[in-house]
Write a protein that holds these residues in place. Structure first.
Motif, short mmCIF file in Angstrom:
data_model
loop_
_atom_site.label_atom_id
_atom_site.label_comp_id
_atom_site.label_asym_id
_atom_site.label_seq_id
_atom_site.Cartn_x
_atom_site.Cartn_y
_atom_site.Cartn_z
N THR A 190 35.44 18.12 37.25
CA THR A 190 34.29 18.95 37.59
C THR A 190 34.78 20.29 38.12
OG1 THR A 190 34.17 17.77 39.72
CG2 THR A 190 32.61 17.12 38.00
N GLU A 191 34.03 21.33 37.84
CA GLU A 191 34.47 22.67 38.23
C GLU A 191 34.65 22.81 39.73
OE1 GLU A 191 32.61 25.31 34.56
OE2 GLU A 191 31.65 25.36 36.53
N LEU A 192 33.92 22.03 40.50
CA LEU A 192 34.08 22.00 41.95
C LEU A 192 34.68 20.67 42.36
CD1 LEU A 192 33.58 23.40 44.69
CD2 LEU A 192 31.33 22.30 44.73
N PHE A 235 35.37 33.55 41.17
CA PHE A 235 36.43 34.38 40.59
C PHE A 235 37.51 33.56 39.88
CE2 PHE A 235 40.60 36.48 41.18
CZ PHE A 235 40.42 37.54 40.30
N PRO A 236 38.12 32.55 40.49
CA PRO A 236 39.15 31.80 39.77
C PRO A 236 38.60 31.11 38.51
CG PRO A 236 39.26 31.32 42.11
CD PRO A 236 37.98 32.07 41.87
N LEU A 237 37.37 30.62 38.59
CA LEU A 237 36.79 29.90 37.45
C LEU A 237 36.53 30.81 36.25
CD1 LEU A 237 34.33 27.58 39.39
CD2 LEU A 237 36.31 26.84 38.06
N ALA A 238 36.58 32.12 36.46
CA ALA A 238 36.40 33.05 35.35
C ALA A 238 37.66 33.15 34.48
CB ALA A 238 36.01 34.44 35.87
N HIS A 239 38.78 32.63 34.97
CA HIS A 239 40.03 32.68 34.19
C HIS A 239 40.12 31.43 33.32
CE1 HIS A 239 44.23 32.96 33.06
NE2 HIS A 239 44.26 34.19 33.59
N PRO A 240 40.50 31.57 32.05
CA PRO A 240 40.53 30.40 31.15
C PRO A 240 41.53 29.33 31.52
CG PRO A 240 41.50 32.34 30.09
CD PRO A 240 40.82 32.82 31.34
N ALA A 241 42.51 29.65 32.35
CA ALA A 241 43.49 28.64 32.75
C ALA A 241 42.96 27.71 33.83
CB ALA A 241 44.78 29.31 33.25
#
Length: 338
Positions: free
Chosen positions: A34-36, A294-300
């Protein structure tokens, strides 16, 4: 559990629960995070005591809010975090969440206890012993499985190997690769505050994922970029932690007693943080909302894991994560980060 009998302990296929938060695949594995994510250091009484009731309520609320990624370590409270997290997840379907723990700090009897651990409010009857050897990793995982009350963990990270020896991450990766290939664990990783070795580890296919603390945030990103770029190029992933940089980014404006990377905030950094907060506000977003997004905007990046001590903290973090961040904010922010 040993490598010799690992072939009899294959990881089950993971179900995809309909009530979970959005998930991202961990490339090259069967895992989805999960993203969080829920960071369980506070369940080990980090800096101050957390009651059993609050610890259980925090995990229960995390589940209610759709979090299905949970991270812990033997280091956190000398095993207390693992015990509490395992107990709180015991009645949850094991194939519906991703569980990670760490190796490298083996817990052994303390021959000279002083009464209390220096960082966690727990008796120091045990002590941490650096050990990234094959035997040490196997012993650590066996102990973690017992404390967690489960038959497997999905991700195992070598915990701060750079703080012990420059070769420790590579040594640990050999054993973790063996365990992953035998199906004992689902993914092998490194958890660290130092991004220096990560690009090389990704390029060599030594690890699948890095848990990177405090190095890819609104206030700091340059050191992490080679690692993130290597992750994308080689089909690897990053879990971002400490995205608030010890609390400086955790409030709408920097608090008077805010800390940065566990230390005092230099005046110029405080001024830069205030400027970022004002920019966020101009786009209808708060500073902590942007710090998570912000970090979740990066594809890695597949997950942002936040420390959560109480149900109220879970709700706050989940609400911050859920806020809509306008895409045009990123261009404005990046111009400030150059």
């Amino acid at each position: 559990m040993t490598a010799e009998n690992a072939s009899d302990s294959r990881l089950p296929e993971r179900a995809l629960p309909g009530d979970a938060l959005p998930e991202r695949a961990l490339p090259g594995t069967a895992l989805r995070l999960t993203e969080l994510g829920f960071g369980a250091a506070s369940l080990g009484n980090l800096y101050r005591e957390t009651s059993d009731v609050d610890a259980r309520a925090a995990v229960d609320r995390a589940w209610e809010r759709g979090i299905r990624s949970f991270d812990t370590a033997p280091h956190y409270g000398l095993g207390l975090s693992e015990r509490r997290l395992g107990a709180a997840l015991a009645d949850r379907p094991r194939d519906e969440y991703v569980l990670s723990t760490k190796v490298g700090r083996l817990l052994v009897p303390n021959e000279n206890p002083q009464g209390q651990d220096p960082d966690f409010v727990v008796p120091d009857t045990l002590r941490r012993q650096w050990d990234f050897s094959r035997d040490g990793i196997l012993r650590s995982i066996e102990q973690s499985l017992e404390r967690l009350g489960t038959d497997h963990v999905d991700i195992v990270y070598a915990h701060d190997p750079d703080q012990f020896d420059e070769k420790a991450a590579w040594q640990a990766a050999e054993t973790l690769t063996e365990l992953r290939d035998q199906g004992v664990i689902g993914a092998r990783g490194v958890g660290t505050n130092d991004a220096g070795q990560l690009a090389a580890l990704f390029e060599a296919d030594a690890i699948d994922v890095a848990m990177l603390a405090g190095r890819y945030t609104l206030l700091e990103r340059e050191a992490a970029l080679p690692a993130l770029e290597a992750a994308v190029t080689h089909g690897k992933a990053v879990v971002a932690v400490a995205v608030f940089n010890s609390g400086l980014l955790a409030t709408d404006r920097p608090a008077p007693d805010a800390r940065y990377d566990y230390g005092p905030v230099p005046p110029e950094l405080r001024a830069r943080t205030v400027a970022l907060a004002e920019l966020c506000e101009a786009h209808g977003v708060t500073l902590p909302q942007a710090a998570i997004a912000f970090p979740l905007a990066h594809p890695a990046v597949v997950d942002v894991t936040l420390g959560m001590r109480t149900a109220e903290q879970v709700d706050r973090n989940a609400d911050l994560y859920a806020a809509a961040v306008p895409p045009e904010l990123w261009a404005a922010l990046l111009s400030r980060l150059e």
